[in-house]
Design a protein around this motif. Structure first.
Motif, PDB file in Angstrom:
ATOM      1  N   MET A 108     -47.372  66.437 -68.411  1.00  0.00           N
ATOM      2  CA  MET A 108     -46.233  67.134 -67.805  1.00  0.00           C
ATOM      3  C   MET A 108     -45.626  65.930 -67.275  1.00  0.00           C
ATOM      4  O   MET A 108     -46.084  65.245 -66.500  1.00  0.00           O
ATOM      5  CB  MET A 108     -46.399  68.427 -67.362  1.00  0.00           C
ATOM      6  CG  MET A 108     -47.177  68.463 -66.111  1.00  0.00           C
ATOM      7  SD  MET A 108     -47.320  70.153 -65.564  1.00  0.00           S
ATOM      8  CE  MET A 108     -48.623  69.774 -64.247  1.00  0.00           C
TER       9      MET A 108
ATOM     10  N   ASP B 167     -43.524  75.325 -64.742  1.00  0.00           N
ATOM     11  CA  ASP B 167     -44.807  75.019 -64.490  1.00  0.00           C
ATOM     12  C   ASP B 167     -45.765  75.914 -63.518  1.00  0.00           C
ATOM     13  O   ASP B 167     -46.788  75.405 -63.334  1.00  0.00           O
ATOM     14  CB  ASP B 167     -44.948  73.554 -63.940  1.00  0.00           C
ATOM     15  CG  ASP B 167     -44.615  72.513 -65.027  1.00  0.00           C
ATOM     16  OD1 ASP B 167     -45.015  72.656 -66.277  1.00  0.00           O
ATOM     17  OD2 ASP B 167     -44.392  71.329 -64.725  1.00  0.00           O
TER      18      ASP B 167
ATOM     19  N   ARG C  74     -47.229  75.399 -71.208  1.00  0.00           N
ATOM     20  CA  ARG C  74     -46.011  74.976 -72.034  1.00  0.00           C
ATOM     21  C   ARG C  74     -46.123  75.824 -73.280  1.00  0.00           C
ATOM     22  O   ARG C  74     -45.811  75.799 -74.372  1.00  0.00           O
ATOM     23  CB  ARG C  74     -46.448  73.609 -72.625  1.00  0.00           C
ATOM     24  CG  ARG C  74     -46.190  72.442 -71.780  1.00  0.00           C
ATOM     25  CD  ARG C  74     -45.843  71.451 -72.556  1.00  0.00           C
ATOM     26  NE  ARG C  74     -45.519  70.125 -71.569  1.00  0.00           N
ATOM     27  CZ  ARG C  74     -45.168  68.818 -72.023  1.00  0.00           C
ATOM     28  NH1 ARG C  74     -44.826  68.434 -73.099  1.00  0.00           N
ATOM     29  NH2 ARG C  74     -44.925  68.039 -71.006  1.00  0.00           N
TER      30      ARG C  74
ATOM     31  N   HIS D 189     -42.010  77.954 -70.848  1.00  0.00           N
ATOM     32  CA  HIS D 189     -41.428  76.735 -71.408  1.00  0.00           C
ATOM     33  C   HIS D 189     -40.282  77.154 -72.787  1.00  0.00           C
ATOM     34  O   HIS D 189     -40.175  76.263 -73.576  1.00  0.00           O
ATOM     35  CB  HIS D 189     -42.331  75.531 -71.782  1.00  0.00           C
ATOM     36  CG  HIS D 189     -43.011  75.073 -70.621  1.00  0.00           C
ATOM     37  ND1 HIS D 189     -43.847  75.741 -69.720  1.00  0.00           N
ATOM     38  CD2 HIS D 189     -42.743  73.570 -70.021  1.00  0.00           C
ATOM     39  CE1 HIS D 189     -44.024  74.975 -68.802  1.00  0.00           C
ATOM     40  NE2 HIS D 189     -43.720  73.723 -68.780  1.00  0.00           N
ATOM     41  N   THR D 190     -39.608  78.165 -72.427  1.00  0.00           N
ATOM     42  CA  THR D 190     -38.575  78.498 -73.649  1.00  0.00           C
ATOM     43  C   THR D 190     -37.557  78.874 -73.232  1.00  0.00           C
ATOM     44  O   THR D 190     -37.100  79.142 -72.093  1.00  0.00           O
ATOM     45  CB  THR D 190     -39.347  79.776 -74.376  1.00  0.00           C
ATOM     46  OG1 THR D 190     -39.302  80.751 -73.339  1.00  0.00           O
ATOM     47  CG2 THR D 190     -40.664  79.737 -75.009  1.00  0.00           C
TER      48      THR D 190
ATOM     49  N   CYS E 149     -37.540  72.400 -69.444  1.00  0.00           N
ATOM     50  CA  CYS E 149     -37.810  72.492 -70.734  1.00  0.00           C
ATOM     51  C   CYS E 149     -37.238  71.263 -71.461  1.00  0.00           C
ATOM     52  O   CYS E 149     -38.044  70.488 -72.211  1.00  0.00           O
ATOM     53  CB  CYS E 149     -37.285  73.514 -71.404  1.00  0.00           C
ATOM     54  SG  CYS E 149     -38.168  75.252 -70.954  1.00  0.00           S
TER      55      CYS E 149
ATOM     56  N   ASP F  41     -39.707  68.094 -70.494  1.00  0.00           N
ATOM     57  CA  ASP F  41     -40.902  68.170 -71.143  1.00  0.00           C
ATOM     58  C   ASP F  41     -40.758  67.947 -72.705  1.00  0.00           C
ATOM     59  O   ASP F  41     -41.631  67.392 -73.500  1.00  0.00           O
ATOM     60  CB  ASP F  41     -41.701  69.449 -71.034  1.00  0.00           C
ATOM     61  CG  ASP F  41     -42.460  69.501 -69.780  1.00  0.00           C
ATOM     62  OD1 ASP F  41     -42.301  68.718 -68.919  1.00  0.00           O
ATOM     63  OD2 ASP F  41     -42.946  70.715 -69.324  1.00  0.00           O
ATOM     64  N   MET F  42     -39.637  68.022 -73.119  1.00  0.00           N
ATOM     65  CA  MET F  42     -39.334  68.102 -74.619  1.00  0.00           C
ATOM     66  C   MET F  42     -39.389  66.628 -75.172  1.00  0.00           C
ATOM     67  O   MET F  42     -39.688  66.265 -76.168  1.00  0.00           O
ATOM     68  CB  MET F  42     -37.917  68.591 -74.961  1.00  0.00           C
ATOM     69  CG  MET F  42     -37.905  68.782 -76.742  1.00  0.00           C
ATOM     70  SD  MET F  42     -36.249  69.423 -76.945  1.00  0.00           S
ATOM     71  CE  MET F  42     -35.146  68.099 -76.649  1.00  0.00           C
TER      72      MET F  42
ATOM     73  N   CYS G 109     -41.774  70.921 -76.753  1.00  0.00           N
ATOM     74  CA  CYS G 109     -41.549  71.977 -76.023  1.00  0.00           C
ATOM     75  C   CYS G 109     -41.307  73.292 -77.028  1.00  0.00           C
ATOM     76  O   CYS G 109     -40.138  72.940 -77.522  1.00  0.00           O
ATOM     77  CB  CYS G 109     -40.690  71.868 -74.871  1.00  0.00           C
ATOM     78  SG  CYS G 109     -40.433  72.859 -73.404  1.00  0.00           S
TER      79      CYS G 109
ATOM     80  N   GLU H  47     -43.367  72.849 -81.317  1.00  0.00           N
ATOM     81  CA  GLU H  47     -43.175  72.214 -80.155  1.00  0.00           C
ATOM     82  C   GLU H  47     -41.906  71.277 -80.504  1.00  0.00           C
ATOM     83  O   GLU H  47     -42.272  69.988 -81.119  1.00  0.00           O
ATOM     84  CB  GLU H  47     -44.345  71.680 -79.469  1.00  0.00           C
ATOM     85  CG  GLU H  47     -45.075  72.606 -78.859  1.00  0.00           C
ATOM     86  CD  GLU H  47     -46.484  72.138 -78.836  1.00  0.00           C
ATOM     87  OE1 GLU H  47     -47.066  71.171 -79.317  1.00  0.00           O
ATOM     88  OE2 GLU H  47     -47.318  72.702 -77.768  1.00  0.00           O
TER      89      GLU H  47
END
Length: 265
Positions: A1, A49, A96, A100-101, A188, A191-192, A198, A213
């Protein structure tokens, strides 16, 4: 991450850039909301996280946040396994997934707004305490690590008292819910762009997967904690923060534009 400090800085950068955008259209964000919102957004940009017991957010408040992280990890894994499609493999960990949405970011902001609107100052104090603590742990990571979670908690309490004194009273603190939603969604997006991606669109099904993802093409993804993040991404976020802050404050914006016109004739 993506590293904790990068997530926190991204929250500040997005908040300040958004405030600058509003200023460009004539909507000024008052200084208290601008500053406190930036700090809350930085903390919220770490919050997803909480589903990872080794993350920055999980270590911020010592045993309490670590225990909460394990709980969230288990709940997130249960939600994943209960809602996955037939082609998605079962999981034992929840990192995740649920937190993470887009749904989580929007719901969290809504819960914070509702709590602050109904309960008032006590809810605002609790929100500020948690998120300012995360912001300090994220933005001042090396210092916080040296001092330990107990000192970080005391500093957070002082920062919370200052913030609640500075913010306008009896207005429901709507800025807090907005900052939380923006910060969580910014996490998010951060992380994407990494190799894993994500699951922003959950619970919608995409290509047969409910936990698809999303990520850019492979050539555009970065390695979390790698050279690009440290050498390019962090400086860019810092510059966006500086420029966003400059143009979000009317007096500063006027001074910059005046200097520019003077230089260009």
């Amino acid at each position: 991450m993506v590293m904790g400090p990068t997530h926190a800085l991204s929250g500040v950068a997005v908040w300040m850039a958004s405030a600058a955008g509003l200023q460009a259209f004539g909507a000024t964000v008052p200084a208290p909301e601008l500053a406190v919102g930036a700090a809350v957004c930085a903390g919220a940009a770490l919050l997803p996280d909480i589903d990872h017991p080794s993350s920055t957010v999980a270590r911020t408040f010592g045993p309490a946040s670590t225990a909460l992280s394990h709980l969230v990890d288990s709940v997130a894994a249960a939600v994943y396994n209960a809602t996955r499609t037939g082609i998605e493999q079962p999981r034992t960990g929840g990192h995740r997934t649920l937190t993470h949405t887009s749904v989580f970011a929007a719901a969290l902001g809504g819960v914070v707004s509702a709590a602050c609107g109904w309960i008032g100052k006590p809810a605002a104090v609790a929100v500020l305490f948690v998120l300012l603590g995360l912001a300090i742990r994220g933005l001042l990571g090396d210092w916080a690590k040296r001092q330990g979670w107990a000192v970080t908690t005391l500093v957070t309490a002082a920062a919370t008292a200052a913030a609640i004194w500075w913010l306008p009273a009896d207005q429901g603190y709507p800025i807090l819910g907005l900052a939380v939603a923006v910060g969580a969604f910014t996490h998010c997006l951060g992380d994407m762009i990494t190799k894993q991606g994500c699951p922003l669109a959950w619970p919608l099904v995409h290509r047969g997967k409910r936990w698809w993802e999303f990520a850019p093409p492979a050539a555009l993804r970065i390695r979390a904690g790698g050279t690009f993040e440290k050498v390019v991404l962090v400086p860019v976020l810092g510059m966006v923060t500086i420029l966003g802050t400059a143009f979000a404050v009317p007096e500063t914006e006027a001074a910059i534009l005046s200097a520019w016109h003077t230089l260009t004739g």
